[in-house]
Scaffold this motif. Structure first.
Motif, mmCIF file in Angstrom:
data_model
loop_
_atom_site.group_PDB
_atom_site.id
_atom_site.type_symbol
_atom_site.label_atom_id
_atom_site.label_comp_id
_atom_site.label_asym_id
_atom_site.label_seq_id
_atom_site.Cartn_x
_atom_site.Cartn_y
_atom_site.Cartn_z
ATOM 1 N N LEU A 12 0.833 -1.202 0.000
ATOM 2 C CA LEU A 12 0.000 0.000 0.000
ATOM 3 C C LEU A 12 0.872 1.259 0.000
ATOM 4 N N ALA A 13 1.972 1.220 0.742
ATOM 5 C CA ALA A 13 2.872 2.380 0.755
ATOM 6 C C ALA A 13 3.377 2.684 -0.659
ATOM 7 N N ILE A 14 3.682 1.632 -1.415
ATOM 8 C CA ILE A 14 4.162 1.810 -2.796
ATOM 9 C C ILE A 14 3.040 2.359 -3.686
ATOM 10 N N GLU A 15 1.809 1.841 -3.500
ATOM 11 C CA GLU A 15 0.680 2.338 -4.292
ATOM 12 C C GLU A 15 0.414 3.812 -4.011
ATOM 13 N N LEU A 31 3.362 10.637 -6.520
ATOM 14 C CA LEU A 31 4.455 11.051 -7.403
ATOM 15 C C LEU A 31 4.053 11.018 -8.876
ATOM 16 N N MET A 32 2.914 10.407 -9.159
ATOM 17 C CA MET A 32 2.426 10.228 -10.527
ATOM 18 C C MET A 32 3.458 9.513 -11.405
ATOM 19 N N CYS A 33 4.075 8.476 -10.845
ATOM 20 C CA CYS A 33 4.964 7.617 -11.613
ATOM 21 C C CYS A 33 4.983 6.241 -10.937
ATOM 22 N N GLU A 34 5.410 5.217 -11.669
ATOM 23 C CA GLU A 34 5.368 3.879 -11.113
ATOM 24 C C GLU A 34 6.537 3.651 -10.159
ATOM 25 N N VAL A 35 6.203 3.317 -8.936
ATOM 26 C CA VAL A 35 7.221 2.982 -7.940
ATOM 27 C C VAL A 35 7.103 1.480 -7.686
ATOM 28 N N THR A 36 8.235 0.782 -7.615
ATOM 29 C CA THR A 36 8.167 -0.678 -7.500
ATOM 30 C C THR A 36 8.758 -1.216 -6.203
ATOM 31 N N GLU A 37 9.443 -0.362 -5.459
ATOM 32 C CA GLU A 37 10.017 -0.823 -4.189
ATOM 33 C C GLU A 37 10.018 0.331 -3.194
ATOM 34 N N VAL A 38 10.278 0.001 -1.937
ATOM 35 C CA VAL A 38 10.278 1.038 -0.902
ATOM 36 C C VAL A 38 11.588 1.830 -0.990
ATOM 37 N N THR A 39 11.450 3.081 -1.432
ATOM 38 C CA THR A 39 12.597 3.982 -1.580
ATOM 39 C C THR A 39 12.429 5.144 -0.595
ATOM 40 N N ASN A 40 13.389 6.067 -0.604
ATOM 41 C CA ASN A 40 13.264 7.266 0.225
ATOM 42 C C ASN A 40 12.005 8.053 -0.123
ATOM 43 N N ASP A 41 11.660 8.082 -1.418
ATOM 44 C CA ASP A 41 10.440 8.796 -1.824
ATOM 45 C C ASP A 41 9.195 8.165 -1.208
ATOM 46 N N VAL A 42 9.185 6.833 -1.111
ATOM 47 C CA VAL A 42 8.038 6.138 -0.509
ATOM 48 C C VAL A 42 7.936 6.506 0.979
#
Lengths: 125, 162
Positions: B67-70, B76-87
């Motif tokens: 859910l955090a990634i979604e 961010l209006m872009c596809e995130v696939t893993e937990v990063t600093n942005d997440v």
């Protein structure tokens, strides 16, 4: 020619959201500058070649948005630049303090694109 | 259920719905709230903010990494696939908005509250507690097939407590 905006927020994600919201308005945005707190924002203002409007968070590390607003107002160089607060801080005392310091607007998070449009339009018109 | 607890749950539901619908265009469905003393360890993403004032404690948004990634992808209006600093940053900002609005809704009852900036933790088997407060009010939600919780630990300061 569009306006130059300074966005001040400790969240990089929120700065991106704010920039996107502002660019979706009918006001032409020329340049968007960013800062993560009040200290960094004062540096940006010193080195920038003119800023037309500032959108700032309130709760930030190092220097919060209210102190930043206070310091902006004391500046002879950029003291008249309109400052809009964009924050989760909705306590009446904080809103009154910001408006008393000369804030041009107070937008509470979560915000809608319409609120950003209205705030920016009011300032540039 | 004591009136203050009902008020906390009501504030959490209202604030969460407002943030998720306005900023994320997501519907949220509240589930049955629960109370826990010293909740068991968590695994996933936890975004915490502290309260101080006549009442003090912590507020938390907790979810699994999916859910955090979604949520981050939407913000961010872009596809995130893993937990990063942005997440982690995005979850901190979601918690900042949810808990900040809970704070504003509760202030007429509990008095003026100050709130810290968010701290976000990602990992396995972690617990959060404050020195004096161990009693958590937990409001679970469902959103798009994923579960998350907003947890509030808020109690009046005792005389002489700092």
């Amino acid at each position: 020619m569009g306006v130059t905006v300074l966005i001040v927020d400790d969240s990089a994600v929120m700065r991106k959201i704010l920039e996107r919201s502002l660019r979706q308005t009918q006001v032409a945005i020329d340049t968007v500058l960013e800062a993560a707190d009040g200290v960094e924002a004062l540096d940006r203002l010193q080195s920038a070649n003119g800023v037309n409007v500032i959108f700032t968070d309130v709760n930030m590390p190092n220097m919060d948005g209210l102190e930043f607003l206070r310091q902006v107002r004391q500046s002879t160089k950029y003291g008249k630049v309109p400052v809009v607060m964009v924050t989760t801080e909705g306590a009446e005392a904080k809103v009154n303090e910001a408006m008393g310091l000369g804030a041009a607007g107070y937008i509470k998070k979560p915000f809608t694109p319409v609120q950003m449009q209205e705030a920016l339009q009011k300032i540039v018109s | 259920m004591p009136e203050i607890q009902q008020e906390v749950y009501r504030a959490v539901r209202e604030a969460t719905n407002s943030v998720f619908s306005t900023m994320l265009s997501r519907e949220v469905t509240p589930e049955e709230p629960k109370e826990l003393v010293d909740p068991p360890p968590l695994t996933g993403v936890m975004a915490l903010l502290g309260f101080t004032g006549e009442w003090a404690g912590l507020g938390m948004v907790y979810c699994q990494e999916k859910l955090a990634i979604e949520v981050s992808s939407t913000m961010l209006m872009c596809e995130v696939t893993e937990v990063t600093n942005d997440v982690l940053d995005a979850m901190g900002e979601v918690a900042n908005m949810v808990i900040g609005n809970v704070k504003d809704l509760l202030q007429p009852t509990v008095g003026t509250l100050a709130m810290s900036i968010p701290t976000v933790i990602y990992g396995r088997n972690f617990q959060a507690r404050t020195t004096q407060h161990r009693h958590w009010l937990i409001q679970p939600f469902q959103s798009g097939g994923a579960a998350f919780e907003v947890r509030i630990c808020l109690t009046p300061k005792e005389n002489g407590a700092g």
